[in-house]
Write an enzyme that holds these catalytic residues in place. Structure first.
Site, PDB file in Angstrom:
ATOM      1  N   GLU A 146       0.851  -1.204   0.000  1.00 30.74           N
ATOM      2  CA  GLU A 146       0.000   0.000   0.000  1.00 30.74           C
ATOM      3  C   GLU A 146       0.876   1.240   0.000  1.00 30.74           C
ATOM      4  O   GLU A 146       2.043   1.181   0.405  1.00 30.74           O
ATOM      5  CB  GLU A 146      -0.849   0.034   1.284  1.00 30.74           C
ATOM      6  CG  GLU A 146      -1.823  -1.093   1.394  1.00 30.74           C
ATOM      7  CD  GLU A 146      -2.446  -1.178   2.797  1.00 30.74           C
ATOM      8  OE1 GLU A 146      -2.314  -0.228   3.586  1.00 30.74           O
ATOM      9  OE2 GLU A 146      -3.040  -2.217   3.076  1.00 30.74           O
ATOM     10  N   LYS A 186       2.251   4.551   1.560  1.00 33.02           N
ATOM     11  CA  LYS A 186       2.401   5.006   2.946  1.00 33.02           C
ATOM     12  C   LYS A 186       2.048   6.497   2.961  1.00 33.02           C
ATOM     13  O   LYS A 186       2.800   7.332   2.462  1.00 33.02           O
ATOM     14  CB  LYS A 186       3.832   4.779   3.433  1.00 33.02           C
ATOM     15  CG  LYS A 186       4.006   5.095   4.885  1.00 33.02           C
ATOM     16  CD  LYS A 186       5.343   4.576   5.370  1.00 33.02           C
ATOM     17  CE  LYS A 186       5.524   4.781   6.847  1.00 33.02           C
ATOM     18  NZ  LYS A 186       5.328   6.132   7.301  1.00 33.02           N
ATOM     19  N   ASP A 212       1.618  10.092   4.232  1.00 32.00           N
ATOM     20  CA  ASP A 212       2.346  10.867   5.244  1.00 32.00           C
ATOM     21  C   ASP A 212       1.376  11.807   5.950  1.00 32.00           C
ATOM     22  O   ASP A 212       1.224  12.971   5.593  1.00 32.00           O
ATOM     23  CB  ASP A 212       3.459  11.664   4.546  1.00 32.00           C
ATOM     24  CG  ASP A 212       4.450  12.217   5.543  1.00 32.00           C
ATOM     25  OD1 ASP A 212       4.374  11.839   6.725  1.00 32.00           O
ATOM     26  OD2 ASP A 212       5.301  13.022   5.137  1.00 32.00           O
ATOM     27  N   TYR A 237      -6.839   2.046   6.674  1.00 36.33           N
ATOM     28  CA  TYR A 237      -5.994   0.953   6.194  1.00 36.33           C
ATOM     29  C   TYR A 237      -6.074  -0.339   7.006  1.00 36.33           C
ATOM     30  O   TYR A 237      -5.431  -1.317   6.655  1.00 36.33           O
ATOM     31  CB  TYR A 237      -4.539   1.384   6.057  1.00 36.33           C
ATOM     32  CG  TYR A 237      -3.957   2.146   7.237  1.00 36.33           C
ATOM     33  CD1 TYR A 237      -3.853   1.566   8.470  1.00 36.33           C
ATOM     34  CD2 TYR A 237      -3.517   3.453   7.064  1.00 36.33           C
ATOM     35  CE1 TYR A 237      -3.320   2.261   9.535  1.00 36.33           C
ATOM     36  CE2 TYR A 237      -2.978   4.158   8.126  1.00 36.33           C
ATOM     37  CZ  TYR A 237      -2.884   3.564   9.359  1.00 36.33           C
ATOM     38  OH  TYR A 237      -2.367   4.246  10.410  1.00 36.33           O
ATOM     39  N   LYS A 281      10.828   3.213   2.830  1.00 34.29           N
ATOM     40  CA  LYS A 281      10.762   4.677   2.782  1.00 34.29           C
ATOM     41  C   LYS A 281      11.512   5.235   1.574  1.00 34.29           C
ATOM     42  O   LYS A 281      12.586   4.759   1.236  1.00 34.29           O
ATOM     43  CB  LYS A 281      11.390   5.265   4.060  1.00 34.29           C
ATOM     44  CG  LYS A 281      10.624   4.947   5.335  1.00 34.29           C
ATOM     45  CD  LYS A 281       9.471   5.887   5.572  1.00 34.29           C
ATOM     46  CE  LYS A 281       9.882   7.217   6.074  1.00 34.29           C
ATOM     47  NZ  LYS A 281       9.632   7.501   7.439  1.00 34.29           N
ATOM     48  N   CYS A 334      23.556  46.115   9.523  1.00 35.39           N
ATOM     49  CA  CYS A 334      22.193  45.568   9.470  1.00 35.39           C
ATOM     50  C   CYS A 334      21.512  46.130   8.224  1.00 35.39           C
ATOM     51  O   CYS A 334      21.485  47.347   8.025  1.00 35.39           O
ATOM     52  CB  CYS A 334      21.426  45.961  10.724  1.00 35.39           C
ATOM     53  SG  CYS A 334      19.662  45.611  10.598  1.00 35.39           S
ATOM     54  N   CYS A 351      18.469  48.715   9.611  1.00 36.51           N
ATOM     55  CA  CYS A 351      18.681  49.974  10.331  1.00 36.51           C
ATOM     56  C   CYS A 351      20.078  50.552  10.085  1.00 36.51           C
ATOM     57  O   CYS A 351      20.380  51.663  10.514  1.00 36.51           O
ATOM     58  CB  CYS A 351      18.448  49.782  11.827  1.00 36.51           C
ATOM     59  SG  CYS A 351      19.724  48.778  12.606  1.00 36.51           S
ATOM     60  N   CYS A 403      22.243  41.958  14.889  1.00 36.10           N
ATOM     61  CA  CYS A 403      22.103  43.405  15.013  1.00 36.10           C
ATOM     62  C   CYS A 403      21.542  43.650  16.417  1.00 36.10           C
ATOM     63  O   CYS A 403      20.515  43.072  16.776  1.00 36.10           O
ATOM     64  CB  CYS A 403      21.122  43.913  13.956  1.00 36.10           C
ATOM     65  SG  CYS A 403      20.442  45.537  14.340  1.00 36.10           S
ATOM     66  N   CYS A 415      15.986  48.958  15.933  1.00 39.51           N
ATOM     67  CA  CYS A 415      15.961  48.462  14.546  1.00 39.51           C
ATOM     68  C   CYS A 415      14.511  48.118  14.185  1.00 39.51           C
ATOM     69  O   CYS A 415      13.857  47.325  14.878  1.00 39.51           O
ATOM     70  CB  CYS A 415      16.842  47.222  14.425  1.00 39.51           C
ATOM     71  SG  CYS A 415      16.741  46.440  12.814  1.00 39.51           S
TER      72      CYS A 415
HETATM   73  S1  IVH Z   1      -0.657   0.046   8.717  1.00 39.49           S
HETATM   74  C1  IVH Z   1       1.256  -1.479  12.977  1.00 39.49           C
HETATM   75  N1  IVH Z   1      -0.814   1.221   6.419  1.00 39.49           N
HETATM   76  O1  IVH Z   1       2.680   4.953   8.971  1.00 39.49           O
HETATM   77  C2  IVH Z   1       0.913  -0.240  12.262  1.00 39.49           C
HETATM   78  N2  IVH Z   1       0.144   2.472   8.205  1.00 39.49           N
HETATM   79  O2  IVH Z   1       5.351   4.941  10.091  1.00 39.49           O
HETATM   80  C3  IVH Z   1      -0.118  -0.505  11.189  1.00 39.49           C
HETATM   81  N3  IVH Z   1       0.753   4.762   7.607  1.00 39.49           N
HETATM   82  O3  IVH Z   1       1.703   4.708  12.312  1.00 39.49           O
HETATM   83  C4  IVH Z   1      -0.272   0.640  10.312  1.00 39.49           C
HETATM   84  N4  IVH Z   1       0.086   4.676   5.522  1.00 39.49           N
HETATM   85  O4  IVH Z   1       0.190   6.011  10.707  1.00 39.49           O
HETATM   86  C5  IVH Z   1      -0.412   1.345   7.699  1.00 39.49           C
HETATM   87  N5  IVH Z   1      -1.096   2.123   4.322  1.00 39.49           N
HETATM   88  C6  IVH Z   1      -0.702   2.258   5.580  1.00 39.49           C
HETATM   89  C7  IVH Z   1      -0.148   3.450   6.073  1.00 39.49           C
HETATM   90  C8  IVH Z   1       0.270   3.505   7.390  1.00 39.49           C
HETATM   91  C9  IVH Z   1       0.616   5.446   6.475  1.00 39.49           C
HETATM   92  C10 IVH Z   1       1.349   5.318   8.848  1.00 39.49           C
HETATM   93  C11 IVH Z   1       0.692   4.876  10.121  1.00 39.49           C
HETATM   94  C12 IVH Z   1       1.823   4.350  10.974  1.00 39.49           C
HETATM   95  C13 IVH Z   1       3.001   4.984  10.327  1.00 39.49           C
HETATM   96  C14 IVH Z   1       4.281   4.249  10.618  1.00 39.49           C
END
Ligand code: IVH
Length: 717
Positions: free
Chosen positions: A161, A163, A165, A276, A364, A458, A461, A474, A479
Site C-alpha cells: 500500500e 504510505k 504521510d 488501512y 521509505k 544591518c 537599520c 544586530c 531596529c
Molecule cells: S498500517 C502497525 N498502512 O505509517 C501499524 N500504516 O510509520 C499498522 N501509515 O503509524 C499501520 N500509511 O500512521 C499502515 N497504508 C498504511 C499506512 C500507514 C501510512 C502510517 C501509520 C503508521 C506509520 C508508521
C-alpha cells in the site's frame, strides 16, 4: 417499524451480553436502548407525522449515498448544487423538528463547543509503529526473516500500500455509528479528537449498510488523516496574508488542524482520511488483509485505491519502485510504501516486537529533490536581531508545493557550500516549509555567477552587526525590522492573540512611526488606524476591540509575547505558574530561575538579561500603564462557577499535580470528593490513563475536565 425492530434487537442483545457477562458492551447497548426509547417518547409528545420521519430518514440516506460517491469513490452522481439542495432540505426539516436530530445526521458534522484540553484515551489494542527499510536488500531481508520464522511456508503473499504521510488515528463505531476517535499518541494512550474527526467529510458518521446480525456491536477502524496538497497550499496562503506562521508541510498542517480545540476551525480545514486496517473487531472471521480492506470499503470508509496483492518479494520491490516517481503526481504526500503479509493467520504466527508487528514493513523513499537557480540572496532580520541569508529561487515544484525560497541558515554555511548568486542548486524538503539547499551543481556554473558579500551592517537599520558563533546579529533595539518581527510575535495566536493585527498593518504603523514597540499597541486610537491602507471604519473598531480584549489574557500569554530568547509557550506557562505575577518574575535571579524544574542555565540567563535591559523596563512600564493584566489569574470577572458543594471525582494522573494536591485544592475551595462516578457527580477531573471512570462519566453526561479545564475552574472561583 424500523425503530421497533431495532429496539427488540437491542433488548435481545443486552440480554445475551449480560448472560455472557460482557458487561461493558451491554452498558453501551443499554445506552442505545434508552436513546431509542427517547425517540419514541419524543414522537409521542410532539406526535411527529410518520411521513416527516420517513422524509428525514430518506434524505439522510440519500446524502450518505452521495457522500460516498463524492468523497470515497470520487465519482459524484449529482452536481454540488443538487447536493446542497438536499442538505438544505434536511436542515429545514431538522430545524422544524429538532427532536429528530441525531448525532449521525449529515448535518451534524460540526458541533460542540471549543474545549480547553483533550482527554486521553487508552487504546484497547495498542497502536504499534512500523519498522522502516530504505533499500531492496532490506526488503529481501524482511522476506527472509519471515521465512525463517515460519519455516515451511512456500508462498507468502504480500499486500503493498502507499504510505500516506499524515496522522494516524483510530475510529470507534458502535452499532455502525461513529462514536469517538483518537490520535495515536504514544501508541498506548492518545488524545480524543472526536469532534474534530466528525468534520472530516469522508469519515462516515454511520456505516453505509448496517446489518446487526453480521457485524459485532463495536468496530474499530484505523487510518491516516491527511490534508491534500492543494488545500495545504491554500491554507498557507491564507495564513501568510493574515500574518500567521505557516505550516512546514501538509503533515504538520493536518496534525495542527486535528489538535485544534475548536471544531469549527478544524471544519474549515478540509482534512481527509484513508483507512488501512481494523483495530478492535470481536470474533473477526477475516482470513486475509485484502478482505479487511474490502469490508472497510463496504462500510463506506475510504481506502486508498493503489493497493496491490503481490505474489512474492520481487513483485513487492518492483511495485515499490514504480511509485517512487509516480507519487509526485498525487494530491497527497506519500513518503514510502507499506508491505503487509496478506494472511491473518500468518500475522498471528509472526507476532510483534514491543514496537512493531513482524508481518509489516515500510519502504521509505528519500526526500524529494529538485534543481533550480538562485536568482538572488536576501538577508532577513529576526526578532532577536539575527541576520539570516535566504536564497530566492526560480520557482520549482517540489513535494506538492511550488518552492521559491530556501534558507541558507547562516553566512558560514554559504561559505562552506560555496553557494553563489546565479548557481544551479539541488533543493530538498526534509519536513520544513522553507526547503534547504543541499548542494551546488558546479558543472552548471557559468561565468556570470557572483559571490555573496557578507553584510557589515544591518540591512534594515544600518546598525553595527556582531558575530556570535556562526550567527551575525544586530543589537540595535530600535531596529525597525526587529521591532516589526517582535510585534508580529506579540500579537500572534500563541501570544496575545490579537485578531486582525496582520503584518501589513504592522508594517505601516512602524514605518509611519505611529508605534515603536509592542507596548505602543495599547495607545493606538481610532484615528491612528482608520486611515491605514486596507483598513476601514469597521475593521479599525474591531481591531481596537481585539486589542482591548488582549489586555486580560493570562500571564503565560504575556510572558510568551514578550519575546524573551529561549522562552516559548511551554516555558512561559512554567514561569507563569511558578511566579504568579510579572513583577516577581522580573525580580528573579539566575539561581532562583535555575531551581525551577525545566528551566536551564541558558534560559535563566536570557530571562535575567531581558529584564535588566532598560528598553525592556520602559516597555513593561507602558504595558502596566495601559492596564495589561500582569497576573496569572485572569482579571475579568467571568460567570463564577462555584466549586462549593460540588461533587468531584478525580481519575488518572494530572501532569504537575499529585492526586492529593488536586483533592486538597478542591476541598479548600469547598468542594467534595467521591471515589466513584454516579448521577450525583458534578465534575470528573480526568488526567492520563483515566480508565473506566471516564467511560462512566461520559455515559452519565457528567462534565469532564482535563488539566486546563480544572485550572480554569479553580481560577474562576
Ligand atoms: S498500517 C502497525 N498502512 O505509517 C501499524 N500504516 O510509520 C499498522 N501509515 O503509524 C499501520 N500509511 O500512521 C499502515 N497504508 C498504511 C499506512 C500507514 C501510512 C502510517 C501509520 C503508521 C506509520 C508508521
Amino acid at each position: 417499524m424500523k425503530n421497533q425492530n431495532t429496539f427488540v434487537f437491542h433488548i435481545k442483545l443486552v440480554y445475551y451480553l449480560v448472560k455472557s457477562r460482557q458487561f461493558e458492551v451491554a452498558i453501551i447497548n443499554f445506552g442505545i436502548l434508552v436513546r431509542i426509547l427517547c425517540i419514541f417518547q419524543v414522537k409521542d409528545e410532539k406526535s411527529v407525522d410518520k411521513k416527516v420521519i420517513e422524509n428525514i430518514e430518506n434524505l439522510r440516506a440519500k446524502i450518505r449515498y452521495h457522500d460516498g460517491k463524492y468523497y470515497v469513490e470520487n465519482m459524484p452522481e449529482i452536481s454540488d448544487y443538487e447536493y446542497d439542495q438536499l442538505i438544505k432540505e434536511l436542515e429545514k426539516l431538522e430545524s422544524a423538528y429538532p427532536q429528530l436530530i441525531t448525532p449521525d445526521s449529515p448535518t451534524q458534522r460540526v458541533s460542540g463547543e471549543p474545549i480547553s484540553e483533550f482527554t486521553s484515551i487508552e487504546h484497547r489494542i495498542p497502536m504499534l509503529s512500523i519498522e522502516n527499510t530504505y533499500s531492496e536488500e532490506e526488503l529481501r531481508e524482511f522476506d527472509k526473516r519471515i521465512r525463517r520464522i515460519l519455516k515451511n511456508v512456500d508462498q507468502i503473499e504480500y499486500v503493498v500500500e502507499l504510505k500516506i504521510d499524515g496522522i494516524a488515528i483510530t475510529l470507534w463505531y458502535e452499532n455502525g455509528i461513529f462514536m469517538r476517535g483518537a490520535t495515536r499518541g504514544n501508541g498506548l494512550i492518545g488524545d480524543e479528537v472526536t469532534s474534530n474527526l466528525r468534520t472530516v467529510k469522508n469519515i462516515p458518521l454511520r456505516f453505509l449498510s448496517i446489518d446487526h446480525r453480521k457485524i459485532p456491536p463495536v468496530i474499530e477502524i484505523r487510518g491516516e488523516i491527511y490534508l491534500p496538497n492543494k488545500e495545504f497550499q491554500r491554507l498557507n496562503q491564507r495564513r501568510e496574508k493574515a500574518g500567521e506562521p505557516q505550516f512546514a508541510n501538509p503533515r504538520n498542517a493536518a496534525a495542527g488542524s486535528l489538535k485544534l480545540l475548536d471544531p469549527h476551525t478544524t471544519a474549515k480545514r478540509p482534512l481527509r482520511l484513508f483507512a488501512y486496517a481494523f483495530g478492535y473487531y470481536e470474533d473477526s472471521r477475516f482470513t486475509n488483509h485484502i478482505e479487511c480492506l474490502e469490508k472497510i470499503k463496504e462500510f463506506g470508509l475510504p481506502v486508498n485505491p493503489h493497493y496491490k496483492l503481490c505474489r512474492d518479494i520481487g513483485e513487492v520491490i518492483s511495485y515499490c519502485n514504480s511509485w517512487e516517481t509516480k507519487r509526485s503526481g498525487l494530491d497527497y504526500q506519500v513518503d514510502g510504501m507499506v508491505v503487509k503479509v496478506n494472511s491473518l493467520e500468518l500475522h498471528d504466527k509472526l507476532g510483534s516486537t514491543s514496537k512493531a508487528p513482524r508481518w509489516i514493513m515500510s519502504y521509505k523513499y528519500n526526500p524529494e529533490e529538485a534543481t533550480t537557480k538562485i536568482e538572488t540572496i536576501k538577508v532577513q532580520v529576526g526578532k532577536t536581531g539575527t541576520l539570516t541569508p535566504v536564497a530566492e529561487l526560480s520557482p520549482v515544484p517540489l513535494s506538492g508545493t511550488t518552492v521559491s525560497r530556501a534558507t541558507l541558515h547562516n553566512f558560514d554555511e554559504i561559505e562552506r557550500k560555496d553557494i553563489r548568486v546565479g548557481d544551479y542548486v539541488v533543493v530538498q524538503k526534509a519536513g520544513e516549509i522553507i526547503p534547504q539547499v543541499v548542494k551546488v551543481i558546479k558543472e552548471k556554473r557559468t561565468g556570470s555567477v557572483r559571490r555573496f558579500d557578507v553584510p557589515e551592517r544591518c540591512p534594515v537599520c544600518g546598525g553595527d552587526v556582531i558575530k556570535e558563533k556562526v550567527f551575525l546579529k544586530c543589537y540595535n533595539p530600535l531596529c525597525t525590522a526587529q521591532a516589526k518581527r517582535r510585534i508580529m510575535y506579540f500579537v500572534s495566536r500563541n501570544a496575545m492573540d490579537i485578531e486582525g493585527f496582520g503584518p501589513a498593518i504592522i508594517e505601516q504603523l512602524v514605518d509611519k512611526k505611529i508605534i515603536e514597540d509592542y507596548a505602543d499597541i495599547y495607545s493606538l486610537k481610532f484615528d491612528d488606524l482608520e486611515p491605514l491602507e486596507r483598513m476601514g471604519e469597521k475593521s479599525a473598531r474591531n481591531l481596537l476591540a481585539a486589542i482591548e480584549k488582549s489586555k486580560s489574557r493570562g500571564l503565560h500569554c504575556l510572558i510568551c509575547a514578550l519575546g524573551i530568547l529561549n522562552v516559548g509557550t511551554h516555558v512561559a506557562e512554567v514561569l507563569s505558574k511558578h511566579f504568579g505575577t510579572l513583577d516577581k518574575l522580573m525580580n528573579a535571579s539566575v539561581e532562583e530561575l535555575e531551581e525551577i524544574f525545566e528551566i536551564g542555565e541558558i534560559t535563566a540567563k536570557s530571562i535575567v538579561d531581558f529584564f535588566s535591559n532598560n528598553h525592556t523596563k520602559n516597555v513593561i512600564n507602558k504595558l502596566k500603564a495601559a492596564g495589561v493584566n500582569l497576573n496569572a489569574f485572569r482579571k475579568e470577572t467571568q460567570a463564577v462557577s462555584n466549586i462549593a458543594d460540588k461533587l468531584f471525582v478525580v481519575t488518572g494522573t494530572l501532569n504537575g499535580y499529585t492526586r492529593k494536591e488536586i483533592e486538597d485544592i478542591i476541598k479548600n475551595l469547598g468542594g467534595k470528593i467521591s471515589s466513584s462516578v454516579s448521577g450525583k457527580t458534578d465534575f470528573l477531573i480526568a488526567g492520563e490513563s483515566p480508565g473506566s471512570k471516564l467511560e462512566a462519566a461520559k455515559k452519565l453526561g457528567t462534565t469532564i475536565l482535563g488539566k486546563m479545564g480544572f485550572e480554569d475552574l479553580i481560577k474562576k472561583t
